[in-house]
Design an enzyme around this catalytic site. Structure first.
Site, PDB file in Angstrom:
ATOM      1  N   GLU A  16       0.819  -1.219   0.000  1.00  0.00           N
ATOM      2  CA  GLU A  16       0.000   0.000   0.000  1.00  0.00           C
ATOM      3  C   GLU A  16       0.853   1.270   0.000  1.00  0.00           C
ATOM      4  O   GLU A  16       0.342   2.356  -0.242  1.00  0.00           O
ATOM      5  CB  GLU A  16      -0.941  -0.018   1.214  1.00  0.00           C
ATOM      6  CG  GLU A  16      -2.004  -1.115   1.077  1.00  0.00           C
ATOM      7  CD  GLU A  16      -2.812  -1.344   2.340  1.00  0.00           C
ATOM      8  OE1 GLU A  16      -3.975  -1.757   2.209  1.00  0.00           O
ATOM      9  OE2 GLU A  16      -2.291  -1.152   3.458  1.00  0.00           O
ATOM     10  N   ASP A  27     -11.852  -6.699  -3.034  1.00  0.00           N
ATOM     11  CA  ASP A  27     -12.713  -7.889  -2.929  1.00  0.00           C
ATOM     12  C   ASP A  27     -14.108  -7.472  -2.512  1.00  0.00           C
ATOM     13  O   ASP A  27     -14.336  -6.311  -2.162  1.00  0.00           O
ATOM     14  CB  ASP A  27     -12.122  -8.872  -1.904  1.00  0.00           C
ATOM     15  CG  ASP A  27     -12.056  -8.248  -0.525  1.00  0.00           C
ATOM     16  OD1 ASP A  27     -13.028  -8.359   0.222  1.00  0.00           O
ATOM     17  OD2 ASP A  27     -11.032  -7.607  -0.196  1.00  0.00           O
TER      18      ASP A  27
HETATM   19  N1  ADE Z   1      -9.332  -5.174   3.381  1.00  0.00           N
HETATM   20  C1  ADE Z   1      -9.530  -5.592   2.116  1.00  0.00           C
HETATM   21  N2  ADE Z   1     -10.577  -6.435   2.041  1.00  0.00           N
HETATM   22  C2  ADE Z   1     -11.059  -6.553   3.292  1.00  0.00           C
HETATM   23  C3  ADE Z   1     -12.112  -7.282   3.865  1.00  0.00           C
HETATM   24  N3  ADE Z   1     -12.877  -8.069   3.108  1.00  0.00           N
HETATM   25  N4  ADE Z   1     -12.325  -7.205   5.205  1.00  0.00           N
HETATM   26  C4  ADE Z   1     -11.536  -6.403   5.954  1.00  0.00           C
HETATM   27  N5  ADE Z   1     -10.513  -5.699   5.472  1.00  0.00           N
HETATM   28  C5  ADE Z   1     -10.275  -5.761   4.148  1.00  0.00           C
END
Ligand code: ADE
Length: 231
Positions: A14, A199
């Site tokens: 990041e 995601d």
């Molecule tokens: N960072 C990226 N995806 C995430 C998720 N599904 N839950 C928590 N933090 C995240």
């Protein structure tokens, strides 16, 4: 050095693009966190990888504020999509943040309330939000301005995702932003949180997250740089 902007990310991916661009670089190590100082796009900045989760994020934000007194703290990184219509690669700029795992409801408080300061939602700096929104659009990115919900859990199930969406009207979830917001608020320091979606925070998250992590992290870092340029 008088620091204008502090940048916090949880993971190397990041921050690596931003750290590699730093000029006149120096490093201060405090409580196991490396604070990289230098010039980014003509602005004096400090960049730190805090590690994953709210405690590391809070430590990092507090040290950054006490040691460097930045006029703005930016938290950049990836997030899971929570609201409908937000997909992998999209940008979420937080207008407000909350902590979805904060729960003193058995003793009569609303879910998410941070006792003592009596707040559930923390407001990001309005000018930073506007700059991020405009720059994301300029860069051809799909951008959503909305609430980010933070907790010490990787959300990877439809039920938990739906709970966070319904209880907090969140657009995205992650694991640090709400802690940075909380610390910035008690120190009266303006802050912004920008995330790119890696995601969908449901059953597909464990597969999508490693696939899209690098690209999403770089996208959020690029937008962070755009905010630094304009700040
Ligand atoms: N960072 C990226 N995806 C995430 C998720 N599904 N839950 C928590 N933090 C995240």
């Amino acid at each position: 050095m008088n620091i204008e902007i502090g940048i916090i990310g949880a993971m190397d991916k990041e921050l690596e693009d931003l750290i590699s661009m730093l000029e006149d670089r120096g490093t201060d190590s405090i409580s196991g966190i490396d604070f990289h100082t230098g010039i980014l796009s003509g602005k004096s900045v400090v960049i730190a990888k805090c590690g994953i989760g709210k405690v590391f994020a809070a430590m990092c934000a507090e040290i950054m504020i006490l040691r460097f007194s930045p006029t703005l703290i930016i938290n950049t990184g990836v997030a899971g999509a929570v609201a409908d219509g937000i997909v992998t690669g999209d940008i979420v700029v937080a207008d407000t943040l909350c902590q979805h795992d904060m729960d003193t409801s058995p003793i009569g408080d609303p879910l998410g309330l941070v006792s003592g300061i009596n707040k559930i939602y923390f407001d990001a700096d309005k000018r930073a939000v506007e700059i991020l929104k405009g720059r994301a659009a300029d860069m051809g990115l799909k951008v959503h301005v909305g609430r980010i919900a933070t907790g010490d859990r990787f959300v990877a199930g439809a039920e938990e995702k739906s709970r966070i969406r319904k209880l907090f009207s969140a657009s995205a979830c992650e694991m640090e932003g709400g802690a940075v917001a909380h610390v910035a608020f008690v120190n009266s320091t303006p802050f912004a949180v920008v995330r790119a979606i890696s995601d969908s925070a449901d059953g597909s998250a464990t597969e999508d997250y490693p696939t899209f992590l690098s690209k999403a992290a770089a996208r959020s870092a690029a937008l962070t740089l755009a905010l630094v340029e304009r700040w």
